[in-house]
Design a protein around this motif. Sequence first.
Motif, PDB file in Angstrom:
ATOM      1  N   GLY A 117       0.758  -1.707   0.041  1.00  9.70           N
ATOM      2  CA  GLY A 117      -0.236   0.287  -0.100  1.00  9.70           C
ATOM      3  C   GLY A 117       0.981   1.549  -0.039  1.00  9.70           C
ATOM      4  N   ALA A 118       1.803   0.914   0.942  1.00  8.15           N
ATOM      5  CA  ALA A 118       2.429   1.906   0.599  1.00  8.15           C
ATOM      6  C   ALA A 118       3.743   2.997  -0.465  1.00  8.15           C
ATOM      7  CB  ALA A 118       3.778   2.474   1.946  1.00  8.15           C
ATOM      8  N   TYR A 119       3.603   1.807  -1.501  1.00 12.90           N
ATOM      9  CA  TYR A 119       4.128   1.896  -2.871  1.00 12.90           C
ATOM     10  C   TYR A 119       2.944   1.900  -4.043  1.00 12.90           C
ATOM     11  CZ  TYR A 119       9.164  -0.844  -2.055  1.00 12.90           C
ATOM     12  OH  TYR A 119       9.527  -0.792  -1.531  1.00 12.90           O
ATOM     13  N   ALA A 176       1.650   6.067  -6.910  1.00 10.92           N
ATOM     14  CA  ALA A 176       0.134   7.011  -7.823  1.00 10.92           C
ATOM     15  C   ALA A 176       0.796   8.314  -7.952  1.00 10.92           C
ATOM     16  CB  ALA A 176      -1.234   7.217  -6.937  1.00 10.92           C
ATOM     17  N   GLU A 177       1.821   9.121  -7.061  1.00  3.75           N
ATOM     18  CA  GLU A 177       2.459  10.402  -7.646  1.00  3.75           C
ATOM     19  C   GLU A 177       2.912  10.239  -8.292  1.00  3.75           C
ATOM     20  OE1 GLU A 177       4.472  10.740  -3.425  1.00  3.75           O
ATOM     21  OE2 GLU A 177       2.263  10.963  -2.747  1.00  3.75           O
ATOM     22  N   ASP A 178       3.887   9.041  -8.732  1.00  2.36           N
ATOM     23  CA  ASP A 178       4.643   9.334 -10.161  1.00  2.36           C
ATOM     24  C   ASP A 178       3.912   9.092 -11.561  1.00  2.36           C
ATOM     25  OD1 ASP A 178       7.143   9.373  -8.363  1.00  2.36           O
ATOM     26  OD2 ASP A 178       7.460   7.431  -8.363  1.00  2.36           O
ATOM     27  N   MET A 179       2.726   8.450 -11.354  1.00  2.00           N
ATOM     28  CA  MET A 179       2.161   8.245 -12.521  1.00  2.00           C
ATOM     29  C   MET A 179       0.788   8.238 -12.292  1.00  2.00           C
ATOM     30  SD  MET A 179       3.554   3.945 -13.187  1.00  2.00           S
ATOM     31  CE  MET A 179       2.712   3.163 -12.004  1.00  2.00           C
ATOM     32  N   PRO A 180       0.170   9.949 -12.326  1.00  2.00           N
ATOM     33  CA  PRO A 180      -1.032  10.472 -11.842  1.00  2.00           C
ATOM     34  C   PRO A 180      -2.283  10.028 -13.068  1.00  2.00           C
ATOM     35  CG  PRO A 180       0.088  12.122 -12.474  1.00  2.00           C
ATOM     36  CD  PRO A 180       1.600  10.814 -12.054  1.00  2.00           C
ATOM     37  N   GLY A 198      -7.711   2.653  -9.857  1.00  2.00           N
ATOM     38  CA  GLY A 198      -8.193   0.979 -10.394  1.00  2.00           C
ATOM     39  C   GLY A 198      -6.912   0.539 -10.196  1.00  2.00           C
ATOM     40  N   ALA A 199      -6.571   0.521 -11.544  1.00  2.00           N
ATOM     41  CA  ALA A 199      -5.154  -0.339 -12.275  1.00  2.00           C
ATOM     42  C   ALA A 199      -3.976  -0.853 -11.212  1.00  2.00           C
ATOM     43  CB  ALA A 199      -4.848  -0.309 -13.495  1.00  2.00           C
ATOM     44  N   LEU A 200      -4.036   0.831 -10.588  1.00  2.00           N
ATOM     45  CA  LEU A 200      -2.694   0.522  -9.957  1.00  2.00           C
ATOM     46  C   LEU A 200      -3.205   0.111  -8.376  1.00  2.00           C
ATOM     47  CD1 LEU A 200      -1.615   4.403  -9.354  1.00  2.00           C
ATOM     48  CD2 LEU A 200      -0.398   2.546 -10.663  1.00  2.00           C
TER      49      LEU A 200
END
Length: 99
Positions: free
Chosen positions: A45-47, A52-56, A61-63
């Motif tokens: 979850g931390a990753y 999510a910050e690196d790939m906005p 849902g996919a992440l």
Amino acid sequence: MTSHGPVLPIWSCGGCDLPWPCPTRRRELRAEYADAPVSLALYLGAYLVQAAEDMPWAPAGALHRRFVGWTRQPPEVPQRSTATTPAERGKSVTRPNDL
């Protein structure tokens, strides 16, 4: 130590170039956290937050499925076919088409 670590900020695997966590790293993580599934989910979850910050542009849902969703599924194991397993003596076998 594994060579299947994440390459940031694109989140690909450093060992096989697949999206991280790759199947190899997932197997390693399952083994490492075998007795602590909640800890595994928190770790990933931390990753997920960092990814999510690196790939906005990536759908949330996919992440989630990629980083955390797979942890709730049983590990993939080869399925043995029951087609060649004989029925026990004296017991009938019910097939789906017989219902």
